[in-house]
Design a protein around this motif. Structure first.
Motif, PDB file in Angstrom:
ATOM      1  N   LYS A 120       0.683  -1.110   0.098  1.00 50.14           N
ATOM      2  CA  LYS A 120       0.043   0.025   0.053  1.00 50.14           C
ATOM      3  C   LYS A 120       1.035   1.352  -0.079  1.00 50.14           C
ATOM      4  O   LYS A 120       0.449   2.275  -0.238  1.00 50.14           O
ATOM      5  CB  LYS A 120      -0.960  -0.045   1.285  1.00 50.14           C
ATOM      6  N   VAL A 121       2.018   1.264   0.331  1.00 49.19           N
ATOM      7  CA  VAL A 121       3.036   2.308   0.345  1.00 49.19           C
ATOM      8  C   VAL A 121       3.417   2.503  -1.104  1.00 49.19           C
ATOM      9  O   VAL A 121       3.448   3.809  -1.664  1.00 49.19           O
ATOM     10  CB  VAL A 121       4.233   2.093   1.076  1.00 49.19           C
ATOM     11  N   CYS A 122       4.332   1.556  -1.919  1.00 47.87           N
ATOM     12  CA  CYS A 122       4.897   1.748  -3.085  1.00 47.87           C
ATOM     13  C   CYS A 122       4.038   1.015  -4.218  1.00 47.87           C
ATOM     14  O   CYS A 122       4.480   1.406  -5.574  1.00 47.87           O
ATOM     15  CB  CYS A 122       6.378   0.920  -3.066  1.00 47.87           C
ATOM     16  N   PHE A 123       3.256   0.266  -3.889  1.00 44.85           N
ATOM     17  CA  PHE A 123       2.101  -0.345  -4.886  1.00 44.85           C
ATOM     18  C   PHE A 123       2.953  -1.504  -5.803  1.00 44.85           C
ATOM     19  O   PHE A 123       2.416  -1.845  -6.779  1.00 44.85           O
ATOM     20  CB  PHE A 123       1.474   0.752  -5.971  1.00 44.85           C
ATOM     21  N   HIS A 161      10.371  -6.797   2.919  1.00 43.13           N
ATOM     22  CA  HIS A 161       9.997  -5.926   1.967  1.00 43.13           C
ATOM     23  C   HIS A 161       9.580  -4.725   2.916  1.00 43.13           C
ATOM     24  O   HIS A 161      10.155  -3.483   2.581  1.00 43.13           O
ATOM     25  CB  HIS A 161       8.891  -6.141   0.893  1.00 43.13           C
ATOM     26  N   ALA A 162       8.760  -4.888   3.748  1.00 42.66           N
ATOM     27  CA  ALA A 162       8.238  -3.714   4.645  1.00 42.66           C
ATOM     28  C   ALA A 162       9.236  -2.928   5.407  1.00 42.66           C
ATOM     29  O   ALA A 162       9.631  -1.753   5.460  1.00 42.66           O
ATOM     30  CB  ALA A 162       7.223  -4.290   5.527  1.00 42.66           C
ATOM     31  N   ASP A 163      10.321  -3.642   6.048  1.00 46.18           N
ATOM     32  CA  ASP A 163      11.377  -3.236   6.852  1.00 46.18           C
ATOM     33  C   ASP A 163      12.383  -2.791   6.069  1.00 46.18           C
ATOM     34  O   ASP A 163      12.910  -1.535   6.267  1.00 46.18           O
ATOM     35  CB  ASP A 163      11.865  -4.639   7.386  1.00 46.18           C
ATOM     36  N   ASN A 164      12.705  -3.328   4.923  1.00 44.56           N
ATOM     37  CA  ASN A 164      13.889  -2.893   4.094  1.00 44.56           C
ATOM     38  C   ASN A 164      13.642  -1.746   3.398  1.00 44.56           C
ATOM     39  O   ASN A 164      14.111  -0.698   3.129  1.00 44.56           O
ATOM     40  CB  ASN A 164      14.661  -3.974   3.320  1.00 44.56           C
ATOM     41  N   GLU A 183       1.470  -2.211   8.233  1.00 48.33           N
ATOM     42  CA  GLU A 183       1.276  -0.873   7.643  1.00 48.33           C
ATOM     43  C   GLU A 183       1.250  -1.035   6.098  1.00 48.33           C
ATOM     44  O   GLU A 183       0.814  -0.171   5.365  1.00 48.33           O
ATOM     45  CB  GLU A 183       2.358  -0.001   8.187  1.00 48.33           C
ATOM     46  N   CYS A 184       2.002  -1.806   5.594  1.00 47.05           N
ATOM     47  CA  CYS A 184       2.349  -2.127   4.173  1.00 47.05           C
ATOM     48  C   CYS A 184       1.291  -3.145   3.532  1.00 47.05           C
ATOM     49  O   CYS A 184       0.783  -2.943   2.343  1.00 47.05           O
ATOM     50  CB  CYS A 184       3.540  -2.683   3.875  1.00 47.05           C
ATOM     51  N   PHE A 185       0.869  -4.163   4.399  1.00 54.37           N
ATOM     52  CA  PHE A 185      -0.189  -4.937   3.757  1.00 54.37           C
ATOM     53  C   PHE A 185      -1.131  -5.139   4.783  1.00 54.37           C
ATOM     54  O   PHE A 185      -1.095  -6.164   5.645  1.00 54.37           O
ATOM     55  CB  PHE A 185       0.692  -6.363   3.576  1.00 54.37           C
TER      56      PHE A 185
END
Length: 84
Positions: free
Chosen positions: A29-32, A47-50, A58-60
């Protein structure tokens, strides 16, 4: 004659690319960026951490909860049936 029949039958090339693109159903949801539906939680967490220094939720949003609930249900069902 056999060569001619085989040449006609094998003219269509089969590709996995369209199937792979269609299976990318998980999206950050951040970088699509899209991920395949078979992606595991550790890969998504990485992916979310790096990339974003954020958590998995937050990302998924809601993705980690679905997989954990399914695993818990299987263990509960197995114990209830008395089978290993």
């Amino acid at each position: 004659m056999k060569r001619e029949r085989n040449a006609k039958a094998g003219t269509e090339a089969k590709s996995q690319l369209k199937v792979n693109v269609a299976s990318k159903t998980i999206q950050c949801k951040v970088c699509f960026q899209t991920f395949m539906c078979t992606s595991k939680i550790p890969e998504l967490t990485q992916h979310a951490d790096n990339k974003h220094s954020k958590t998995l939720q937050e990302c998924f949003p809601g993705h980690g909860e679905k997989e954990n609930d399914g695993k818990a249900d299987n263990k509960t069902n197995v114990k209830a049936n008395g089978k290993k």
